[in-house]
Design a protein around this motif. Structure first.
Motif, short mmCIF file in Angstrom:
data_model
loop_
_atom_site.label_atom_id
_atom_site.label_comp_id
_atom_site.label_asym_id
_atom_site.label_seq_id
_atom_site.Cartn_x
_atom_site.Cartn_y
_atom_site.Cartn_z
N LEU A 1 0.83 -1.19 0.00
CA LEU A 1 0.00 0.00 0.00
C LEU A 1 0.87 1.26 0.00
CD1 LEU A 1 -2.82 1.26 0.19
CD2 LEU A 1 -2.63 1.11 2.68
N ALA A 2 1.91 1.25 0.83
CA ALA A 2 2.81 2.41 0.90
C ALA A 2 3.50 2.63 -0.44
CB ALA A 2 3.83 2.19 2.01
N LYS A 3 3.89 1.54 -1.12
CA LYS A 3 4.55 1.67 -2.41
C LYS A 3 3.62 2.28 -3.45
CE LYS A 3 5.01 -1.80 -5.27
NZ LYS A 3 5.42 -3.07 -5.92
N TYR A 4 2.40 1.82 -3.50
CA TYR A 4 1.46 2.33 -4.49
C TYR A 4 1.12 3.79 -4.23
CZ TYR A 4 0.26 -1.56 -7.50
OH TYR A 4 0.31 -2.53 -8.45
N ILE B 1 -4.31 1.89 -23.41
CA ILE B 1 -2.98 1.28 -23.34
C ILE B 1 -2.64 0.82 -21.93
CG2 ILE B 1 -0.51 1.67 -23.70
CD1 ILE B 1 -1.26 3.71 -25.84
N GLY B 2 -3.00 1.65 -20.95
CA GLY B 2 -2.69 1.31 -19.57
C GLY B 2 -2.41 2.55 -18.75
N ARG B 3 -2.66 2.45 -17.45
CA ARG B 3 -2.49 3.59 -16.58
C ARG B 3 -1.01 3.94 -16.38
NH1 ARG B 3 -7.57 2.76 -17.32
NH2 ARG B 3 -8.96 2.12 -15.65
N LYS B 4 -0.19 2.89 -16.18
CA LYS B 4 1.21 3.12 -15.82
C LYS B 4 1.98 3.87 -16.90
CE LYS B 4 4.36 -0.19 -15.97
NZ LYS B 4 5.16 -1.38 -15.63
N THR B 5 1.81 3.49 -18.15
CA THR B 5 2.55 4.13 -19.25
C THR B 5 2.25 5.62 -19.32
OG1 THR B 5 2.52 2.09 -20.53
CG2 THR B 5 2.98 4.11 -21.73
N MET B 6 0.98 5.97 -19.22
CA MET B 6 0.61 7.39 -19.29
C MET B 6 1.11 8.16 -18.08
SD MET B 6 -0.78 7.81 -22.16
CE MET B 6 0.32 6.52 -22.77
N LEU B 7 1.15 7.50 -16.92
CA LEU B 7 1.63 8.17 -15.72
C LEU B 7 3.13 8.46 -15.77
CD1 LEU B 7 -0.42 6.38 -12.92
CD2 LEU B 7 -0.53 8.79 -13.57
N ILE B 8 3.83 7.79 -16.64
CA ILE B 8 5.25 8.10 -16.87
C ILE B 8 5.37 9.32 -17.77
CG2 ILE B 8 7.38 7.28 -17.95
CD1 ILE B 8 6.52 4.43 -17.06
N ILE C 1 -7.23 3.84 -6.63
CA ILE C 1 -8.56 3.36 -6.25
C ILE C 1 -8.79 1.93 -6.76
CG2 ILE C 1 -11.02 3.66 -6.74
CD1 ILE C 1 -10.02 5.47 -4.54
N GLU C 2 -8.31 1.64 -7.97
CA GLU C 2 -8.48 0.30 -8.51
C GLU C 2 -7.65 -0.72 -7.74
OE1 GLU C 2 -9.71 1.53 -13.09
OE2 GLU C 2 -7.71 0.72 -12.70
N TYR C 3 -6.56 -0.30 -7.20
CA TYR C 3 -5.74 -1.19 -6.39
C TYR C 3 -6.41 -1.48 -5.05
CZ TYR C 3 -1.68 -3.02 -3.88
OH TYR C 3 -0.82 -3.82 -3.14
N THR C 4 -7.16 -0.52 -4.51
CA THR C 4 -7.82 -0.68 -3.21
C THR C 4 -9.31 -0.95 -3.37
OG1 THR C 4 -8.17 1.72 -3.03
CG2 THR C 4 -6.14 0.84 -2.09
N LEU D 1 6.03 0.30 -10.92
CA LEU D 1 4.63 0.27 -10.51
C LEU D 1 3.86 -0.74 -11.35
CD1 LEU D 1 2.45 1.70 -8.73
CD2 LEU D 1 2.03 3.20 -10.67
N MET D 2 3.25 -1.72 -10.71
CA MET D 2 2.46 -2.71 -11.44
C MET D 2 1.21 -2.05 -12.00
SD MET D 2 2.67 -5.89 -8.77
CE MET D 2 1.47 -6.83 -9.72
N GLU D 3 0.72 -2.60 -13.09
CA GLU D 3 -0.49 -2.06 -13.70
C GLU D 3 -1.69 -2.36 -12.80
OE1 GLU D 3 -2.33 0.08 -15.23
OE2 GLU D 3 -1.13 -0.20 -17.05
N SER D 4 -2.72 -1.53 -12.95
CA SER D 4 -3.95 -1.72 -12.20
C SER D 4 -4.51 -3.13 -12.43
CB SER D 4 -4.99 -0.70 -12.65
OG SER D 4 -6.30 -1.14 -12.40
N PRO D 5 -4.86 -3.86 -11.34
CA PRO D 5 -5.41 -5.21 -11.52
C PRO D 5 -6.73 -5.22 -12.29
CG PRO D 5 -5.63 -4.45 -9.24
CD PRO D 5 -4.73 -3.49 -9.93
#
Length: 431
Positions: A9-12, A80-87, A140-143, A209-213
């Motif tokens: 949780l802290a990492k995310y 495409i995915g959340r992580k790529t755009m967040l970079i 939010i998707e992670y939690t 950062l792993m992609e949203s599940p």
């Protein structure tokens, strides 16, 4: 309900929050520069209040390009995915910050100076516009399977005043160990550069950062939305407008009272720099506390109720802010800034949860991000048009106070009217 390991949780939270943290660090640093340095550095001499108004307008111009960034990055974030755009949001924002830090003064390049500052500010706005929607969505998707979504996401929200806190510290150190001339020439540029480097480093760190599940499930099921922007506008346009207007009071009152306006107001009253920074510091602390309290309350009594309570308190403390500051003693200035920030950040503590919970996974990044940035348009109108006009017409920030209070109350009324028709999302299932 699923319990999330504390280390994960802290990492995310940390990786999702880096952009928001630096964004508000930047808002403070640039806010100080726009209020106290830019009017004489990037504009012709002898134009007085017009230079201050133009500088504040440039500062607020970022709010007009943020919705563009929300649409662009939201669209690809849902495809495409959340992580790529967040970079990419971080890297684009860093270009704007570096550009501003390197822009020569008016005496060197003339009118090209204010033009370049404006261009880099607008570029930065596109990057920042795509940042929040993605960060809130992935968190939010992670939690999603917990009953503390608002509380967990409030830590993302708390990075706003935390970023301000870092900026205040940097500004205080800069003004302590540099002369006023040195800080005006190079100090604020160094602080901007530090923020830009942090964004670049954050972009690379986000590779871990792993992609949203929930997004991964869409990929496996091959249910990715082909046109998320079109679909969410068709299905949720009313909700998006109401959400955007519901929180506009928070970011706009922050800008037209607390910072940079509050800084200019205190400086105009000849309050000592040490007391000014003490007040700003207290405001940041009040904001951090307000966010966490708001998030926890949001999971107990609901997101809407927290935001309505926050709006009412904000109206009260917006009205009392200037009289308290006008007493010109440290205690009243600290109290004014603490109460004002606590009041609107109380509502901000539930914004990430409240906004993302209104949208399906297939267009959540786009929907939440664009809804969030609708408020940026409101803020842009108030900070780049109404506030500068009030300053010019009143011939100074002190005389403009009655107009600023009226603007603040109007924002609170808009927020409450927008919240009433929105549904409560505390107990809904994220899918």
């Amino acid at each position: 309900m699923e319990k999330i390991p504390a280390n994960k949780l802290a990492k995310y939270i940390s990786l999702a929050s880096i952009g928001t943290l630096v964004e508000w660090y930047d808002l403070f640093v640039v806010g100080v520069a726009a209020s106290l340095i830019w009017p004489t550095l990037f504009y012709p001499k002898g134009i007085g209040a017009a230079a201050l108004a133009a500088s504040i307008s440039t500062y607020g111009s970022i709010y007009f390009t943020r919705p563009i960034g929300a649409i662009i990055f939201g669209h690809f974030g849902d495809k495409i995915g959340r992580k790529t755009m967040l970079i990419w949001t971080l890297l684009l924002s860093s270009i704007g910050m570096i550009g501003m830090a390197l822009t020569p003064p008016f005496v060197s390049i003339g009118l090209l100076a204010p033009i370049l500052i404006l261009i880099f500010r607008l570029i930065q706005g596109i990057g920042l516009g795509g940042e929040y929607g993605g960060a809130a969505t992935i968190l939010i998707e992670y939690t999603a399977n917990t009953n503390r979504r608002a509380y967990y996401s409030s830590f993302l929200q708390a990075t706003v005043p935390l970023g301000a806190l870092f900026a205040i510290l940097g500004l205080f150190l800069g003004r302590t160990y540099m002369t006023a001339a040195e800080f005006a020439t190079i100090g604020w540029r160094i602080l901007l550069g530090i923020g830009a480097v942090a964004l670049i480093i954050g972009g690379f760190i986000r590779y871990v950062l792993m992609e949203s599940p929930l997004f991964q499930e869409l990929l496996k099921k091959k249910e990715i939305e082909k046109a998320p922007v079109t679909t969410v506008l068709k299905e949720k346009w009313k909700t998006m407008i109401l959400l955007g207007l519901s929180w506009a009071y928070i970011v706009t009152i922050f800008a037209i009272i607390y910072f940079p306006t509050g800084l200019s107001y205190m400086a105009s009253l000849k309050i000592s720099l040490g007391i000014i920074y003490s007040g700003l510091f207290a405001g940041a602390i009040g904001g951090i506390i307000g966010n966490i309290v708001g998030g926890r309350l949001g999971d107990i009594i609901g997101r809407k109720k927290v935001m309505i309570i926050s709006a009412i308190l904000t109206a009260i403390f917006s009205y009392s802010y200037f009289p308290l500051v006008g007493i010109k003693i440290a205690t009243s200035i600290i109290l004014a800034n603490f109460l004002l920030n606590f009041s609107y950040f109380l509502g901000y503590g539930v914004v990430a949860a409240f906004f993302t919970e209104h949208f399906l996974t297939k267009y959540r990044y786009t929907g939440a991000g664009f809804s969030y940035q609708i408020a940026a348009i409101v803020t842009g109108i108030y900070t780049s048009l109404l506030l500068p006009t009030a300053i010019v017409v009143s011939r100074g920030i002190i005389s403009a106070v009655p107009y600023i209070i009226v603007m603040s109350i109007s924002l609170v009324i808009i927020a409450i009217l927008s919240l009433i028709p929105l549904k409560e999302t505390k107990n809904i299932s994220i899918s």
